[in-house]
Design a protein around this motif. Sequence first.
Motif, PDB file in Angstrom:
ATOM      1  N   HIS A 114      -8.469  -6.450   0.708  1.00 32.31           N
ATOM      2  CA  HIS A 114      -7.584  -5.635  -0.114  1.00 32.31           C
ATOM      3  C   HIS A 114      -6.815  -4.588   0.689  1.00 32.31           C
ATOM      4  O   HIS A 114      -5.718  -4.190   0.283  1.00 32.31           O
ATOM      5  CB  HIS A 114      -8.403  -4.929  -1.194  1.00 32.31           C
ATOM      6  N   PHE A 115      -7.384  -4.149   1.804  1.00 30.63           N
ATOM      7  CA  PHE A 115      -6.771  -3.092   2.622  1.00 30.63           C
ATOM      8  C   PHE A 115      -6.969  -3.415   4.101  1.00 30.63           C
ATOM      9  O   PHE A 115      -8.021  -3.945   4.480  1.00 30.63           O
ATOM     10  CB  PHE A 115      -7.416  -1.742   2.317  1.00 30.63           C
ATOM     11  N   PRO A 116      -5.986  -3.057   4.950  1.00 29.06           N
ATOM     12  CA  PRO A 116      -6.146  -3.314   6.392  1.00 29.06           C
ATOM     13  C   PRO A 116      -7.277  -2.524   7.031  1.00 29.06           C
ATOM     14  O   PRO A 116      -7.789  -2.914   8.077  1.00 29.06           O
ATOM     15  CB  PRO A 116      -4.798  -2.887   6.981  1.00 29.06           C
ATOM     16  N   GLY A 117      -7.671  -1.402   6.446  1.00 28.54           N
ATOM     17  CA  GLY A 117      -8.732  -0.582   7.011  1.00 28.54           C
ATOM     18  C   GLY A 117      -8.949   0.664   6.175  1.00 28.54           C
ATOM     19  O   GLY A 117      -8.333   0.852   5.118  1.00 28.54           O
ATOM     20  N   LYS A 118      -9.835   1.530   6.667  1.00 28.97           N
ATOM     21  CA  LYS A 118     -10.202   2.726   5.905  1.00 28.97           C
ATOM     22  C   LYS A 118      -9.014   3.665   5.701  1.00 28.97           C
ATOM     23  O   LYS A 118      -8.846   4.253   4.624  1.00 28.97           O
ATOM     24  CB  LYS A 118     -11.351   3.448   6.614  1.00 28.97           C
ATOM     25  N   GLN A 119      -8.182   3.814   6.723  1.00 29.10           N
ATOM     26  CA  GLN A 119      -7.036   4.709   6.593  1.00 29.10           C
ATOM     27  C   GLN A 119      -6.066   4.213   5.522  1.00 29.10           C
ATOM     28  O   GLN A 119      -5.462   5.005   4.792  1.00 29.10           O
ATOM     29  CB  GLN A 119      -6.317   4.857   7.929  1.00 29.10           C
ATOM     30  N   ALA A 120      -5.948   2.897   5.402  1.00 29.74           N
ATOM     31  CA  ALA A 120      -5.084   2.331   4.363  1.00 29.74           C
ATOM     32  C   ALA A 120      -5.646   2.599   2.971  1.00 29.74           C
ATOM     33  O   ALA A 120      -4.895   2.777   2.005  1.00 29.74           O
ATOM     34  CB  ALA A 120      -4.904   0.834   4.582  1.00 29.74           C
ATOM     35  N   VAL A 121      -6.967   2.636   2.847  1.00 29.88           N
ATOM     36  CA  VAL A 121      -7.589   2.983   1.570  1.00 29.88           C
ATOM     37  C   VAL A 121      -7.229   4.420   1.195  1.00 29.88           C
ATOM     38  O   VAL A 121      -6.829   4.712   0.061  1.00 29.88           O
ATOM     39  CB  VAL A 121      -9.124   2.812   1.629  1.00 29.88           C
ATOM     40  N   LEU A 122      -7.353   5.319   2.162  1.00 33.17           N
ATOM     41  CA  LEU A 122      -6.996   6.727   1.921  1.00 33.17           C
ATOM     42  C   LEU A 122      -5.523   6.843   1.533  1.00 33.17           C
ATOM     43  O   LEU A 122      -5.175   7.576   0.599  1.00 33.17           O
ATOM     44  CB  LEU A 122      -7.281   7.559   3.178  1.00 33.17           C
ATOM     45  N   GLY A 123      -4.672   6.102   2.230  1.00 32.07           N
ATOM     46  CA  GLY A 123      -3.251   6.143   1.926  1.00 32.07           C
ATOM     47  C   GLY A 123      -2.955   5.654   0.515  1.00 32.07           C
ATOM     48  O   GLY A 123      -2.206   6.287  -0.231  1.00 32.07           O
ATOM     49  N   LEU A 151      -4.949   5.615  -1.988  1.00 33.79           N
ATOM     50  CA  LEU A 151      -5.525   6.564  -2.942  1.00 33.79           C
ATOM     51  C   LEU A 151      -4.589   7.757  -3.151  1.00 33.79           C
ATOM     52  O   LEU A 151      -4.241   8.105  -4.290  1.00 33.79           O
ATOM     53  CB  LEU A 151      -6.885   7.040  -2.441  1.00 33.79           C
ATOM     54  N   LEU A 152      -4.152   8.391  -2.062  1.00 28.80           N
ATOM     55  CA  LEU A 152      -3.376   9.626  -2.178  1.00 28.80           C
ATOM     56  C   LEU A 152      -1.908   9.376  -2.535  1.00 28.80           C
ATOM     57  O   LEU A 152      -1.312  10.159  -3.277  1.00 28.80           O
ATOM     58  CB  LEU A 152      -3.494  10.443  -0.896  1.00 28.80           C
ATOM     59  N   VAL A 153      -1.333   8.304  -2.018  1.00 36.87           N
ATOM     60  CA  VAL A 153       0.034   7.963  -2.440  1.00 36.87           C
ATOM     61  C   VAL A 153       0.023   7.588  -3.923  1.00 36.87           C
ATOM     62  O   VAL A 153       0.876   8.020  -4.699  1.00 36.87           O
ATOM     63  CB  VAL A 153       0.614   6.817  -1.588  1.00 36.87           C
ATOM     64  N   GLY A 154      -0.980   6.814  -4.319  1.00 41.95           N
ATOM     65  CA  GLY A 154      -1.060   6.387  -5.714  1.00 41.95           C
ATOM     66  C   GLY A 154      -1.187   7.545  -6.673  1.00 41.95           C
ATOM     67  O   GLY A 154      -0.510   7.589  -7.704  1.00 41.95           O
ATOM     68  N   SER A 207      -5.488  13.228   7.601  1.00 42.26           N
ATOM     69  CA  SER A 207      -6.018  11.953   8.096  1.00 42.26           C
ATOM     70  C   SER A 207      -5.164  10.760   7.710  1.00 42.26           C
ATOM     71  O   SER A 207      -5.432   9.636   8.147  1.00 42.26           O
ATOM     72  CB  SER A 207      -7.447  11.737   7.570  1.00 42.26           C
ATOM     73  N   LEU A 208      -4.149  10.986   6.896  1.00 47.59           N
ATOM     74  CA  LEU A 208      -3.258   9.895   6.507  1.00 47.59           C
ATOM     75  C   LEU A 208      -2.418   9.423   7.687  1.00 47.59           C
ATOM     76  O   LEU A 208      -2.097  10.198   8.589  1.00 47.59           O
ATOM     77  CB  LEU A 208      -2.308  10.361   5.405  1.00 47.59           C
ATOM     78  N   ALA A 209      -2.023   8.157   7.655  1.00 46.17           N
ATOM     79  CA  ALA A 209      -1.013   7.666   8.583  1.00 46.17           C
ATOM     80  C   ALA A 209       0.279   8.440   8.332  1.00 46.17           C
ATOM     81  O   ALA A 209       0.530   8.901   7.213  1.00 46.17           O
ATOM     82  CB  ALA A 209      -0.789   6.173   8.372  1.00 46.17           C
ATOM     83  N   GLU A 210       1.094   8.583   9.347  1.00 41.82           N
ATOM     84  CA  GLU A 210       2.275   9.438   9.245  1.00 41.82           C
ATOM     85  C   GLU A 210       3.176   9.037   8.075  1.00 41.82           C
ATOM     86  O   GLU A 210       3.650   9.892   7.320  1.00 41.82           O
ATOM     87  CB  GLU A 210       3.075   9.404  10.547  1.00 41.82           C
ATOM     88  N   GLY A 211       3.415   7.747   7.909  1.00 42.43           N
ATOM     89  CA  GLY A 211       4.279   7.293   6.828  1.00 42.43           C
ATOM     90  C   GLY A 211       3.727   7.647   5.458  1.00 42.43           C
ATOM     91  O   GLY A 211       4.471   8.070   4.564  1.00 42.43           O
ATOM     92  N   ASP A 212       2.429   7.470   5.278  1.00 44.73           N
ATOM     93  CA  ASP A 212       1.805   7.819   4.002  1.00 44.73           C
ATOM     94  C   ASP A 212       1.835   9.328   3.772  1.00 44.73           C
ATOM     95  O   ASP A 212       2.057   9.792   2.648  1.00 44.73           O
ATOM     96  CB  ASP A 212       0.357   7.324   3.959  1.00 44.73           C
ATOM     97  N   ARG A 213       1.616  10.098   4.836  1.00 43.98           N
ATOM     98  CA  ARG A 213       1.640  11.554   4.713  1.00 43.98           C
ATOM     99  C   ARG A 213       3.032  12.031   4.288  1.00 43.98           C
ATOM    100  O   ARG A 213       3.162  12.888   3.409  1.00 43.98           O
ATOM    101  CB  ARG A 213       1.219  12.195   6.030  1.00 43.98           C
ATOM    102  N   GLU A 214       4.061  11.465   4.882  1.00 43.95           N
ATOM    103  CA  GLU A 214       5.422  11.836   4.504  1.00 43.95           C
ATOM    104  C   GLU A 214       5.719  11.439   3.066  1.00 43.95           C
ATOM    105  O   GLU A 214       6.387  12.175   2.330  1.00 43.95           O
ATOM    106  CB  GLU A 214       6.427  11.185   5.459  1.00 43.95           C
ATOM    107  N   ARG A 215       5.221  10.276   2.656  1.00 45.10           N
ATOM    108  CA  ARG A 215       5.435   9.820   1.282  1.00 45.10           C
ATOM    109  C   ARG A 215       4.751  10.755   0.287  1.00 45.10           C
ATOM    110  O   ARG A 215       5.339  11.132  -0.732  1.00 45.10           O
ATOM    111  CB  ARG A 215       4.895   8.395   1.137  1.00 45.10           C
TER     112      ARG A 215
END
Length: 200
Positions: free
Chosen positions: A54-63, A65-68, A118-126
């Motif tokens: 469902h997700f490429p990794g743990k950071q993608a799960v966090l992304g 969650l928070l983007v959603g 801890s978000l990836a840069e793209g998710d943090r900006e979003r």
Amino acid sequence: MGEAASPRIQAKAERRRAILDAAAGLFSAQGYAGASLEDLGAAAGVSGPAIYRHFPGKQAVLGALLVGVSEELLAGGRRVAGAEHDDAARLGALVAFHVDFALTRPDVIRVQDRDLASLAEGDRERVRSLQLSYVDVWRAALAPLHPDEDPARLRMRALAVFGLINSTPHSVRRHGGRVPASSARRLLEAMATAALNAPA
């Protein structure tokens, strides 16, 4: 073939939602850095490696969650603000909406406060872009009630009230207090409304 695919798609979406719900509780309790994929799988009722379906990794799960949750807040804020034509009622609807969110999703709020970096840069900006848009919904609702204040002060009012509302559920939990949800809701709504309408 379409009929056979639909239940599979629905089941996959439900499993993804279960993983995100489990992540909110786990990351809130242990911190993003302190939780492993195996921990997350156990909390969601799947094996750790199954998360990768469902997700490429743990950071993608966090992304996700928070983007959603940021998307949910913005869409919900726009919906409730757009449904009211009276200025005071519009602000009241936004307060009720945000209080409901804080009381029902305190784990997500805690994760966002603590683990945004801890978000990836793209998710943090979003997330930041969505948050700014959400604050702007509140600024627009406040403007007719405070016509002499500039946009920066109106945003400050909104952000201060977010702090009041968002911090309360976990503060109560941490100190072992138990306030019935209905009482907490009424008190938070009254306090938030008073703060938003306070004279400059």
